[in-house]
Scaffold this motif. Structure first.
Motif, PDB file in Angstrom:
ATOM      1  N   LEU A 291       9.521 -10.889   0.933  1.00  0.00           N
ATOM      2  CA  LEU A 291      10.208 -10.187  -0.146  1.00  0.00           C
ATOM      3  C   LEU A 291       9.313  -9.053  -0.632  1.00  0.00           C
ATOM      4  O   LEU A 291       8.110  -9.263  -0.846  1.00  0.00           O
ATOM      5  N   PHE A 292       9.899  -7.873  -0.818  1.00  0.00           N
ATOM      6  CA  PHE A 292       9.147  -6.684  -1.235  1.00  0.00           C
ATOM      7  C   PHE A 292       9.349  -6.423  -2.722  1.00  0.00           C
ATOM      8  O   PHE A 292      10.488  -6.411  -3.210  1.00  0.00           O
ATOM      9  N   ALA A 293       8.246  -6.193  -3.418  1.00  0.00           N
ATOM     10  CA  ALA A 293       8.287  -5.789  -4.826  1.00  0.00           C
ATOM     11  C   ALA A 293       7.673  -4.398  -4.918  1.00  0.00           C
ATOM     12  O   ALA A 293       6.460  -4.229  -4.750  1.00  0.00           O
ATOM     13  N   HIS A 294       8.508  -3.373  -5.118  1.00  0.00           N
ATOM     14  CA  HIS A 294       8.021  -1.996  -5.124  1.00  0.00           C
ATOM     15  C   HIS A 294       7.376  -1.640  -6.455  1.00  0.00           C
ATOM     16  O   HIS A 294       7.510  -2.367  -7.444  1.00  0.00           O
ATOM     17  N   GLY A 295       6.692  -0.513  -6.477  1.00  0.00           N
ATOM     18  CA  GLY A 295       5.997  -0.080  -7.674  1.00  0.00           C
ATOM     19  C   GLY A 295       6.892   0.696  -8.625  1.00  0.00           C
ATOM     20  O   GLY A 295       8.054   0.992  -8.316  1.00  0.00           O
ATOM     21  N   SER A 296       6.351   1.026  -9.775  1.00  0.00           N
ATOM     22  CA  SER A 296       7.114   1.754 -10.790  1.00  0.00           C
ATOM     23  C   SER A 296       7.550   3.114 -10.267  1.00  0.00           C
ATOM     24  O   SER A 296       6.790   3.807  -9.583  1.00  0.00           O
ATOM     25  N   GLY A 297       8.790   3.473 -10.567  1.00  0.00           N
ATOM     26  CA  GLY A 297       9.315   4.761 -10.145  1.00  0.00           C
ATOM     27  C   GLY A 297       9.782   4.801  -8.708  1.00  0.00           C
ATOM     28  O   GLY A 297      10.270   5.825  -8.235  1.00  0.00           O
ATOM     29  N   SER A 298       9.617   3.688  -7.974  1.00  0.00           N
ATOM     30  CA  SER A 298      10.065   3.628  -6.591  1.00  0.00           C
ATOM     31  C   SER A 298      11.332   2.771  -6.519  1.00  0.00           C
ATOM     32  O   SER A 298      11.879   2.365  -7.536  1.00  0.00           O
TER      33      SER A 298
ATOM     34  N   LYS B  22      17.073 -20.779   4.956  1.00  0.00           N
ATOM     35  CA  LYS B  22      16.622 -22.105   4.507  1.00  0.00           C
ATOM     36  C   LYS B  22      15.531 -22.648   5.429  1.00  0.00           C
ATOM     37  O   LYS B  22      15.656 -22.636   6.643  1.00  0.00           O
ATOM     38  N   GLY B  23      14.450 -23.097   4.812  1.00  0.00           N
ATOM     39  CA  GLY B  23      13.356 -23.693   5.574  1.00  0.00           C
ATOM     40  C   GLY B  23      12.344 -22.714   6.122  1.00  0.00           C
ATOM     41  O   GLY B  23      11.322 -23.121   6.669  1.00  0.00           O
ATOM     42  N   LEU B  24      12.617 -21.408   5.980  1.00  0.00           N
ATOM     43  CA  LEU B  24      11.671 -20.412   6.503  1.00  0.00           C
ATOM     44  C   LEU B  24      10.555 -20.152   5.490  1.00  0.00           C
ATOM     45  O   LEU B  24      10.805 -20.083   4.280  1.00  0.00           O
ATOM     46  N   PRO B  25       9.318 -20.010   5.956  1.00  0.00           N
ATOM     47  CA  PRO B  25       8.216 -19.662   5.051  1.00  0.00           C
ATOM     48  C   PRO B  25       8.467 -18.313   4.386  1.00  0.00           C
ATOM     49  O   PRO B  25       9.062 -17.410   4.988  1.00  0.00           O
ATOM     50  N   ILE B  26       7.985 -18.181   3.159  1.00  0.00           N
ATOM     51  CA  ILE B  26       8.226 -16.971   2.366  1.00  0.00           C
ATOM     52  C   ILE B  26       6.913 -16.297   2.017  1.00  0.00           C
ATOM     53  O   ILE B  26       5.930 -16.950   1.656  1.00  0.00           O
ATOM     54  N   GLY B  27       6.898 -14.963   2.131  1.00  0.00           N
ATOM     55  CA  GLY B  27       5.754 -14.171   1.717  1.00  0.00           C
ATOM     56  C   GLY B  27       6.184 -13.079   0.760  1.00  0.00           C
ATOM     57  O   GLY B  27       7.375 -12.757   0.658  1.00  0.00           O
ATOM     58  N   TYR B  28       5.216 -12.505   0.051  1.00  0.00           N
ATOM     59  CA  TYR B  28       5.459 -11.390  -0.864  1.00  0.00           C
ATOM     60  C   TYR B  28       4.625 -10.188  -0.436  1.00  0.00           C
ATOM     61  O   TYR B  28       3.443 -10.330  -0.096  1.00  0.00           O
ATOM     62  N   PHE B  29       5.241  -9.000  -0.483  1.00  0.00           N
ATOM     63  CA  PHE B  29       4.532  -7.739  -0.276  1.00  0.00           C
ATOM     64  C   PHE B  29       4.749  -6.909  -1.532  1.00  0.00           C
ATOM     65  O   PHE B  29       5.883  -6.531  -1.845  1.00  0.00           O
ATOM     66  N   GLY B  30       3.675  -6.618  -2.258  1.00  0.00           N
ATOM     67  CA  GLY B  30       3.795  -5.864  -3.494  1.00  0.00           C
ATOM     68  C   GLY B  30       3.036  -4.554  -3.428  1.00  0.00           C
ATOM     69  O   GLY B  30       1.927  -4.499  -2.881  1.00  0.00           O
ATOM     70  N   ALA B  31       3.613  -3.498  -3.973  1.00  0.00           N
ATOM     71  CA  ALA B  31       2.963  -2.198  -4.036  1.00  0.00           C
ATOM     72  C   ALA B  31       2.833  -1.769  -5.492  1.00  0.00           C
ATOM     73  O   ALA B  31       3.752  -1.986  -6.290  1.00  0.00           O
ATOM     74  N   SER B  32       1.687  -1.194  -5.837  1.00  0.00           N
ATOM     75  CA  SER B  32       1.437  -0.699  -7.179  1.00  0.00           C
ATOM     76  C   SER B  32       1.695  -1.808  -8.213  1.00  0.00           C
ATOM     77  O   SER B  32       1.170  -2.906  -8.079  1.00  0.00           O
ATOM     78  N   THR B  33       2.561  -1.562  -9.220  1.00  0.00           N
ATOM     79  CA  THR B  33       2.825  -2.595 -10.216  1.00  0.00           C
ATOM     80  C   THR B  33       3.560  -3.786  -9.610  1.00  0.00           C
ATOM     81  O   THR B  33       3.488  -4.902 -10.137  1.00  0.00           O
ATOM     82  N   GLY B  34       4.256  -3.572  -8.510  1.00  0.00           N
ATOM     83  CA  GLY B  34       4.946  -4.675  -7.839  1.00  0.00           C
ATOM     84  C   GLY B  34       3.976  -5.745  -7.359  1.00  0.00           C
ATOM     85  O   GLY B  34       4.347  -6.917  -7.224  1.00  0.00           O
ATOM     86  N   ALA B  35       2.724  -5.359  -7.096  1.00  0.00           N
ATOM     87  CA  ALA B  35       1.721  -6.332  -6.670  1.00  0.00           C
ATOM     88  C   ALA B  35       1.416  -7.321  -7.794  1.00  0.00           C
ATOM     89  O   ALA B  35       1.196  -8.512  -7.536  1.00  0.00           O
ATOM     90  N   ALA B  36       1.399  -6.832  -9.031  1.00  0.00           N
ATOM     91  CA  ALA B  36       1.160  -7.729 -10.167  1.00  0.00           C
ATOM     92  C   ALA B  36       2.292  -8.743 -10.291  1.00  0.00           C
ATOM     93  O   ALA B  36       2.054  -9.939 -10.523  1.00  0.00           O
ATOM     94  N   ALA B  37       3.531  -8.280 -10.121  1.00  0.00           N
ATOM     95  CA  ALA B  37       4.676  -9.192 -10.170  1.00  0.00           C
ATOM     96  C   ALA B  37       4.610 -10.199  -9.027  1.00  0.00           C
ATOM     97  O   ALA B  37       4.905 -11.388  -9.205  1.00  0.00           O
ATOM     98  N   ALA B  38       4.211  -9.739  -7.831  1.00  0.00           N
ATOM     99  CA  ALA B  38       4.117 -10.638  -6.681  1.00  0.00           C
ATOM    100  C   ALA B  38       3.090 -11.731  -6.938  1.00  0.00           C
ATOM    101  O   ALA B  38       3.316 -12.901  -6.602  1.00  0.00           O
ATOM    102  N   LEU B  39       1.970 -11.376  -7.547  1.00  0.00           N
ATOM    103  CA  LEU B  39       0.924 -12.367  -7.804  1.00  0.00           C
ATOM    104  C   LEU B  39       1.314 -13.313  -8.932  1.00  0.00           C
ATOM    105  O   LEU B  39       1.044 -14.523  -8.854  1.00  0.00           O
TER     106      LEU B  39
END
Length: 220
Positions: free
Chosen positions: A30-37, A99-116
């Motif tokens: 799942l991608f969490a983009h940064g502010s303004g993106s 269902k059942g698939l492993p999940i990862g996060y990719f965060g950019a800029s402020t999206g990285a804070a949300a991902a963490l």
């Protein structure tokens, strides 16, 4: 390859995103983009394309509605972004194709804070996190210490202030972690070959850790 536009409810708001899952997927990021993106970010879409080529599904989404994104302060509302990412994760886990698939996060800029922050809340349900030019410091020390998902922080060598912010956050984190600095890269990784290096590092990280969890379903 499955490809569909999705709308994920969070109260009255709808999170719009594009879900793309290759045949025989190894996991979903799942991608969490940064502010303004937005989910149409060419940089995130490039990385997502490389991940799909490696057999990893992607969900690029707008964590804010158009109205919310018009408010500059809301773009930096990390708790709101975190909640939306958590809601999207829970929704995705209920979809038959995921269902059942492993999940990862990719965060950019402020999206990285949300991902963490979301990774801290979700615990072992998140297999890995990657931050590109992120602001992990905005996640706060409490959340950073609670993250158990293996985390890769990627920063450009020319992004001086953000390097120091990432180093400080890195020292606080207690999970498996790496900090990689891409030579000759600025904050947006616009220099030739630098975004390709981000995609390579992210793909290697996700493949390693998503496959570990795929082989150990009890990790969930």
């Amino acid at each position: 390859m499955l490809q569909r536009l999705v709308h994920i409810p969070d109260g009255p708001a709808l999170i719009e995103g594009m879900l793309e899952i290759p045949d025989q997927p190894r996991g979903i990021v799942l991608f969490a983009h940064g502010s303004g993106s937005s989910r149409h970010s060419p940089r995130n879409n490039y990385v997502a394309g490389v991940l799909r080529e490696a057999g990893i599904g992607t969900l690029l989404m707008d964590l804010l509605t158009a109205e919310e994104d018009g408010d500059y302060k809301t773009r930096f509302d990390i708790p709101l972004l975190t909640r939306r990412l958590t809601v999207a994760t829970q929704w995705l886990a209920q979809q038959p194709e995921a269902k059942g698939l492993p999940i990862g996060y990719f965060g950019a800029s402020t999206g990285a804070a949300a991902a963490l922050q979301a990774a801290a809340k979700m615990g072992k349900a998140v297999a890995a996190v990657v931050s590109r030019g992120g602001r992990p410091d905005l996640a706060g020390g409490v959340a950073l210490r609670q993250v158990v998902a293996p985390t890769l922080l990627i920063v450009g060598s020319l992004d001086d202030v953000v390097i120091e912010l990432n180093r400080a956050a890195f020292e606080v984190m207690t999970c498996e972690k790496e900090l990689r600095i891409v030579p000759g890269a600025s904050h947006l990784f616009e220099e030739p070959g630098t975004l390709e290096e981000v995609a390579r590092l992210a793909t290697d990280w996700f493949l390693r850790h998503l496959l570990l969890q795929l082989g150990n379903p009890h990790a969930l």
